[in-house]
Structures are given as C-alpha cells and as structure tokens.
Design a protein around this motif. Structure first.
Motif, PDB file in Angstrom:
ATOM      1  N   TRP A   1     -10.355  38.932 -66.875  1.00  0.00           N
ATOM      2  CA  TRP A   1      -9.675  38.142 -67.905  1.00  0.00           C
ATOM      3  C   TRP A   1     -10.673  37.365 -68.768  1.00  0.00           C
ATOM      4  O   TRP A   1     -10.396  37.078 -69.941  1.00  0.00           O
ATOM      5  CB  TRP A   1      -8.636  37.214 -67.302  1.00  0.00           C
ATOM      6  CG  TRP A   1      -9.144  35.999 -66.544  1.00  0.00           C
ATOM      7  CD1 TRP A   1      -9.333  35.898 -65.203  1.00  0.00           C
ATOM      8  CD2 TRP A   1      -9.466  34.718 -67.090  1.00  0.00           C
ATOM      9  NE1 TRP A   1      -9.775  34.642 -64.872  1.00  0.00           N
ATOM     10  CE2 TRP A   1      -9.852  33.886 -66.012  1.00  0.00           C
ATOM     11  CE3 TRP A   1      -9.475  34.178 -68.377  1.00  0.00           C
ATOM     12  CZ2 TRP A   1     -10.245  32.560 -66.174  1.00  0.00           C
ATOM     13  CZ3 TRP A   1      -9.857  32.850 -68.547  1.00  0.00           C
ATOM     14  CH2 TRP A   1     -10.246  32.050 -67.463  1.00  0.00           C
TER      15      TRP A   1
ATOM     16  N   TRP B   1     -10.665  30.482 -77.537  1.00  0.00           N
ATOM     17  CA  TRP B   1      -9.920  29.390 -76.957  1.00  0.00           C
ATOM     18  C   TRP B   1      -9.621  28.305 -77.963  1.00  0.00           C
ATOM     19  O   TRP B   1     -10.299  28.148 -78.975  1.00  0.00           O
ATOM     20  CB  TRP B   1     -10.613  28.864 -75.711  1.00  0.00           C
ATOM     21  CG  TRP B   1     -11.709  27.848 -75.870  1.00  0.00           C
ATOM     22  CD1 TRP B   1     -12.608  27.705 -76.891  1.00  0.00           C
ATOM     23  CD2 TRP B   1     -11.992  26.816 -74.930  1.00  0.00           C
ATOM     24  NE1 TRP B   1     -13.430  26.655 -76.642  1.00  0.00           N
ATOM     25  CE2 TRP B   1     -13.081  26.088 -75.435  1.00  0.00           C
ATOM     26  CE3 TRP B   1     -11.438  26.443 -73.703  1.00  0.00           C
ATOM     27  CZ2 TRP B   1     -13.636  25.003 -74.760  1.00  0.00           C
ATOM     28  CZ3 TRP B   1     -11.998  25.362 -73.038  1.00  0.00           C
ATOM     29  CH2 TRP B   1     -13.083  24.660 -73.563  1.00  0.00           C
TER      30      TRP B   1
ATOM     31  N   ILE C   1      -6.892  31.267 -74.384  1.00  0.00           N
ATOM     32  CA  ILE C   1      -7.355  30.228 -73.459  1.00  0.00           C
ATOM     33  C   ILE C   1      -7.099  28.876 -74.110  1.00  0.00           C
ATOM     34  O   ILE C   1      -7.473  28.654 -75.265  1.00  0.00           O
ATOM     35  CB  ILE C   1      -8.845  30.359 -73.121  1.00  0.00           C
ATOM     36  CG1 ILE C   1      -9.172  31.742 -72.541  1.00  0.00           C
ATOM     37  CG2 ILE C   1      -9.258  29.278 -72.114  1.00  0.00           C
ATOM     38  CD1 ILE C   1     -10.641  31.947 -72.238  1.00  0.00           C
TER      39      ILE C   1
ATOM     40  N   HIS D   1       0.698  29.805 -68.548  1.00  0.00           N
ATOM     41  CA  HIS D   1       0.625  31.071 -67.812  1.00  0.00           C
ATOM     42  C   HIS D   1       1.779  32.001 -68.193  1.00  0.00           C
ATOM     43  O   HIS D   1       1.603  33.226 -68.283  1.00  0.00           O
ATOM     44  CB  HIS D   1       0.656  30.792 -66.308  1.00  0.00           C
ATOM     45  CG  HIS D   1      -0.560  30.089 -65.807  1.00  0.00           C
ATOM     46  ND1 HIS D   1      -0.586  29.337 -64.656  1.00  0.00           N
ATOM     47  CD2 HIS D   1      -1.817  30.011 -66.324  1.00  0.00           C
ATOM     48  CE1 HIS D   1      -1.786  28.847 -64.460  1.00  0.00           C
ATOM     49  NE2 HIS D   1      -2.551  29.237 -65.462  1.00  0.00           N
TER      50      HIS D   1
ATOM     51  N   LYS E   1      -1.437  33.231 -71.016  1.00  0.00           N
ATOM     52  CA  LYS E   1      -2.674  32.537 -71.373  1.00  0.00           C
ATOM     53  C   LYS E   1      -3.256  31.816 -70.160  1.00  0.00           C
ATOM     54  O   LYS E   1      -2.615  31.712 -69.110  1.00  0.00           O
ATOM     55  CB  LYS E   1      -2.412  31.538 -72.512  1.00  0.00           C
ATOM     56  CG  LYS E   1      -1.789  32.167 -73.753  1.00  0.00           C
ATOM     57  CD  LYS E   1      -1.587  31.147 -74.855  1.00  0.00           C
ATOM     58  CE  LYS E   1      -0.750  31.708 -76.000  1.00  0.00           C
ATOM     59  NZ  LYS E   1      -1.353  32.901 -76.611  1.00  0.00           N
ATOM     60  N   LYS E   2      -4.488  31.312 -70.313  1.00  0.00           N
ATOM     61  CA  LYS E   2      -5.173  30.588 -69.255  1.00  0.00           C
ATOM     62  C   LYS E   2      -5.413  29.140 -69.684  1.00  0.00           C
ATOM     63  O   LYS E   2      -5.537  28.844 -70.874  1.00  0.00           O
ATOM     64  CB  LYS E   2      -6.522  31.246 -68.927  1.00  0.00           C
ATOM     65  CG  LYS E   2      -6.424  32.722 -68.523  1.00  0.00           C
ATOM     66  CD  LYS E   2      -5.726  32.900 -67.186  1.00  0.00           C
ATOM     67  CE  LYS E   2      -5.739  34.363 -66.753  1.00  0.00           C
ATOM     68  NZ  LYS E   2      -5.098  34.561 -65.435  1.00  0.00           N
TER      69      LYS E   2
ATOM     70  N   ASP F   1      -6.932  27.339 -64.504  1.00  0.00           N
ATOM     71  CA  ASP F   1      -7.682  28.561 -64.204  1.00  0.00           C
ATOM     72  C   ASP F   1      -9.183  28.338 -64.226  1.00  0.00           C
ATOM     73  O   ASP F   1      -9.947  29.249 -63.903  1.00  0.00           O
ATOM     74  CB  ASP F   1      -7.328  29.638 -65.230  1.00  0.00           C
ATOM     75  CG  ASP F   1      -5.831  29.896 -65.267  1.00  0.00           C
ATOM     76  OD1 ASP F   1      -5.339  30.610 -64.385  1.00  0.00           O
ATOM     77  OD2 ASP F   1      -5.164  29.352 -66.174  1.00  0.00           O
TER      78      ASP F   1
ATOM     79  N   GLU G   1     -11.393  34.177 -59.098  1.00  0.00           N
ATOM     80  CA  GLU G   1     -11.237  34.282 -60.538  1.00  0.00           C
ATOM     81  C   GLU G   1     -11.294  32.934 -61.251  1.00  0.00           C
ATOM     82  O   GLU G   1     -11.041  32.846 -62.452  1.00  0.00           O
ATOM     83  CB  GLU G   1      -9.917  34.993 -60.874  1.00  0.00           C
ATOM     84  CG  GLU G   1      -9.890  36.440 -60.405  1.00  0.00           C
ATOM     85  CD  GLU G   1      -8.881  37.271 -61.164  1.00  0.00           C
ATOM     86  OE1 GLU G   1      -8.031  36.686 -61.867  1.00  0.00           O
ATOM     87  OE2 GLU G   1      -8.953  38.515 -61.072  1.00  0.00           O
TER      88      GLU G   1
END
Length: 551
Positions: free
Chosen positions: A263, A270, A304, A342, A346-347, A424, A475
């Motif tokens: 990912w 971002w 992000i 999420h 997205k993170k 994340d 991760e």
C-alpha cells in the motif's frame, strides 16, 4: 624547515607512478605538502577551552613515505600537543582517495574535528559546469553565475566558499558532483557508518578552479586513535548520472533496504491537515475529518490522510503529551474518523514530534524531559522556539538527546498509541536531521561526554522503532520529515522537503529570491538527483518544480 620541505617535495615529485591524471589535464596530481588542514580540540575541564591547530602553524610534515600507489604524509606532535596526524593518499588513473588518521595522546583534551587536507586547483573548468547538491530531491547551481549570488561567502583569498553538512536534509547523500561538457568531478565519501561530515568547496570565478575538502566531526579522547572517513575525488566522462550510479552501487553494498507494504508503494500522495493550531484554534473537528476532509481528498485522488495538531495542545504545543481533544469530539470520535478513512479505502498517519519537549504546560518536562535534553558545552539546553501567533506566548522546546533510551521508549509508546487509535502509521517530525548534528554534553544520557547527537543515533533510533512496530503490525508505516539516505533502513516513506536554507550560506530573504525568475539561471530544484540515485526511497515531493525526467 623550508629546506626539509623542499627535500620532501623533490622526493615526492619523483614518484611519477603515483599520479592522478584527469582526462582534461596533462599535469599529474601529487599530494601537496602545503595542503591546508585544521584540527580542532577542546579541553575536558570545566573551561572547555577550544584549541585550533592549523597546518600553517605546523610547517613541514615529519616524514613522507611511498608504497606502490600509496603515499603517507605524517605529522608528529603537532601544535605543541601530543597529537599525531597521518594523511594516506591512494591514487589511480582517474581517482584520488585521502584518509586522515588521528592519534591523541594529549591528556585532558578531546579532538573534535579535522578539516582537510584541501585538494586545490582540480583540473576542471567549473565555469562551464553545474554543481549538483543532494538537498531535498536535489539542487543544481550554475557555477558561472555564482559570483553575483549571496549563496556563497567570500574568503580572504578571493574564492567563493560554500559548505554542506551531512547527514541533514540540506545534504542527504554523501556526494556532490561538478558536471558539464561531457565530464564530471565526483566529490564523495563512501562512509559505511554515515558519520557527520561537512563538504567544503572553494570556487575561483576568474579561473574556474575549485578546491575541495571534507571536515570530519568526531570525538577522539586521550589514548584513542580515530580514522576519518575517506575523501574520494574521481573524474568521470559522460553525464551526471555516472556519479549517481557509482553512489548507488556503493550504497546498496552497505545498507539494508527494508521490505515495504504494497500500500505504501502504490500510494498516490497524502493530504496534510492541521486540525488544531498552537493558539487553540480548531480548524477541523474529528467528525469533520471523517466527512468534509475526506471529500477533499477524494476530489484530488489522495489516499493517505496526515493528521497534525490532533491533540489538546494543538500543533507545536505540549509535546510529547498527545491527548485527543474533547472540544474536537474526544477519543471515540477520533477513532470513528479513522474508521471512516479506512472505509473510503484510505490510510491515516498520525503526527508526533521526534525530538521536541515543551518546557511549559506538561508534567513530562519537570519530571523527565529536562534530564534527557541535549546540553551545550556551557550547560544550557539545546532548544527551539516556535511562535506562530501573536495572541499567545512563544513555546520553548528542549531538544531531546537521541542517545537516551528513555526518549526512545517514549517514542515507541507514542507509535503504539497511534496504532491503538487505529492509525496505519506515524510521522516523527524532525528526525530526518532537519538540524545539523551537534555535540551533547549532558550527563546521565548513557553516552560519553561529549558525544555527537543526531548522527548515527538517529539511524539507530529509527531502526529500533521500525523493528518494534513491525512486531505489532508488519504493515505499520514509519515516516519522517525530510530525506536522508542513511535512514532508509528504518523509514518506509519520507515526507520530502525541498527547502534550501540548510544547504548553503544564505539568509531567508536570499532563499526566497532564489525562487524568483531572476535567479533561476543560478539555482534550480533538480528532483532527478535523489530519485535516480536511490529509486527505492518513497517520499512525498514538495518543491517548486516537482517533475522528474528519469525513467
């Protein structure tokens, strides 16, 4: 003394096989017995008296010896101190390597740095060349335009001087390059320990000649010896990529590259959002993050979300205490916002500062922080002042000593806090050596006094944090602001930074003017430099000309 020097010079000149010959030069390069150098020392008593020993005060070397391609120039008991210096010159047809070694037998004094020996009048005409500097994504200077610009300082000999400290965001790889007219001068240090060093270039506009040296920073205590990283000067034909290929091959041979979650390598970019500022002004509540802010990210294809200023203190206040803010919705609302991030594919990355400790408003400073803050020679704290709004007083932050295991454990606990909130990854601001390394004189930090901070200690710290968080979640993302090559083993993504104020001798107004059209002939952002040299590094790009041309 001069007679001895002449004899040694005659003997050395006879060693024709030791020549370093550049393709553009018919004359052989020989070690210069008049090469300038300077050793800096400090007394270890309470006075911390600073002592400079310069080559001009020492005179001729004690001896010069030659063995094959290697020449050793030896100085014994320099400057009235029981200090010996050896400069080893290793020559080939197109390269010169210089390795200094210090032996310190002087009781009560620690050696701190060595500048030189300088290699003068390198046989390329720099007036027709560009100087490439690994500052942020990369910077290119037109040497022919250098004389009229304030990025350079003038010395007493009429040359223009500029310096770059590694490892910092201002010089994030251990090499510079003069390039143009189908040839390159590769100026580097292949130092596998990635130690603190300063690249120094003198440029003579009238002749186009250049002079180059490293200033190596270290600690060499009484009874110890220290071998400095090797200075490498190599002449190459072709374009600027020849130097990049050389550095890349060496770097991959000494540095482990991390395995990254898919990912991260697929990320589109971002969105950095400051939710609350230093003066308590709220820009985004947690529910708004999970709705309107995500709509903005969707419109721009960004996957992000960086959450800055997400705590009670806001951005740049109350560090390292990070508590979700009740006025913004409280902890439950923050977790729900991250869940919505999420849900949209997205993170979320949460901000922490990697070194600053607020000296007011928290229990951490009086109970712990002041005991682990870096200390200057006079006993005062290294500190930064952040003042963004006139309606509040400035915030004074101590700068944590990165050798401290107490601080290391605090940063790890913050990463775990972010993970528990559902994030994340984390961004540790300022850990990519936004500051030049410095000597810490703090007692009780678990290191010798003095010790260099923000050098190898930053790399060890990030490697440790990365390894520990991979145990929690393979991760999980570790980010830092700025780009430094030696940290690639512990950083999954860099928050790129292209500010040039730490790359050269310029004030803020000069830096701003560099972006004006009138200065583009002298200075330009060159994002190919880092991308092409180390394509394994993933980082966001913040620069006026972000396009990269390499394939």
């Amino acid at each position: 003394m001069r007679s001895k020097l002449s004899t040694l010079r005659s003997a050395l000149t006879a060693l024709a096989a030791a020549a370093l010959t550049f393709a553009s030069c018919s004359q052989a390069y020989m070690p210069d017995l008049d090469a300038a150098w300077q050793l800096n020392m400090e007394s270890m008593d309470s006075s911390r008296t600073f002592v400079k020993i310069h080559s001009s005060d020492v005179g001729a070397p004690t001896s010069v010896s030659y063995n094959g391609k290697t020449t050793e120039v030896f100085y014994e008991k320099i400057g009235g101190k029981d200090i010996n210096l050896t400069f080893t010159y290793l020559k080939s047809s197109n390269a010169l390597e210089i390795t200094p070694r210090i032996e310190n037998n002087e009781k009560g004094y620690v050696a701190l740095s060595l500048s030189g020996p300088f290699v003068d009048s390198l046989d390329v005409d720099a007036r027709n060349m560009d100087l490439l500097v690994p500052n942020g994504p990369g910077v290119r200077y037109k040497m022919a335009k250098a004389e009229a610009d304030k990025f350079w300082k003038k010395d007493k000999r009429g040359s223009l001087v500029s310096t770059w400290n590694y490892p910092t965001e201002g010089c994030n790889m251990q090499w510079l390059e003069l390039t143009g007219c189908g040839e390159n001068l590769y100026l580097a240090s292949h130092d596998p320990e990635f130690r603190w060093k300063k690249f120094i270039i003198h440029y003579y506009p009238a002749t186009g000649k250049t002079s180059f040296a490293l200033q190596n920073q270290f600690t060499c205590f009484p009874g110890e010896s220290y071998t400095c990283p090797t200075t490498l000067i190599e002449h190459k034909m072709g374009d600027w990529k020849e130097g990049a290929k050389t550095y890349r091959e060496w770097f991959r041979s000494v540095k482990n590259l991390p395995e990254k979650p898919e990912w991260i390598t697929r990320a589109s970019g971002w969105l950095l959002a400051i939710l609350k500022q230093q003066n308590d002004e709220i820009f985004w509540t947690y529910p708004e993050v999970g709705n309107e802010l995500l709509d903005i990210a969707d419109e721009r294809g960004i996957d992000i979300i960086g959450l800055f200023g997400w705590t009670v203190g806001g951005h740049d206040r109350f560090y390292p205490e990070y508590t979700p803010c009740p006025r913004m919705g409280g902890e439950a609302a923050l977790k729900e916002a991250i869940q919505k991030i999420h849900a949209r594919g997205k993170k979320a990355v949460i901000y922490f500062n990697g070194q600053l400790i607020d000296q007011d408003g928290t229990k951490f400073w009086p109970d712990t922080g002041r005991f682990i803050t870096s200390v200057r020679p006079d006993g005062s704290y290294y500190a930064e002042k952040w003042w963004k709004y006139a309606d509040i007083p400035p915030r004074i932050h101590g700068v944590a000593c990165l050798h401290s295991t107490v601080w290391r454990d605090k940063l790890l606990s913050l990463a775990k806090q972010a993970y528990e909130l559902g994030a994340d990854g984390v961004l540790y601001d300022q850990l990519a050596n936004n500051r030049t390394p410095e000597y810490c004189y703090g007692e009780g930090h678990g290191h010798q006094v003095p010790v260099i901070g923000r050098e190898k200690s930053a790399v060890r710290l990030l490697d440790y944090l990365s390894a520990q968080m991979k145990k929690v979640d393979p991760e999980f993302l570790i980010m830092v602001e700025g780009v430094v090559d030696c940290q690639i083993s512990g950083v999954s993504m860099f928050h790129g930074n292209s500010r040039v104020n730490r790359a050269c001798n310029a004030d803020v107004e000069t830096i701003r003017s560099a972006y004006a059209a009138s200065d583009r002939e002298f200075y330009s952002v060159f994002p190919d430099l880092f991308h092409y040299t180390l394509p394994e590094a993933d980082f966001t790009v913040r620069c006026p000309t972000p396009a990269s041309t390499h394939e």
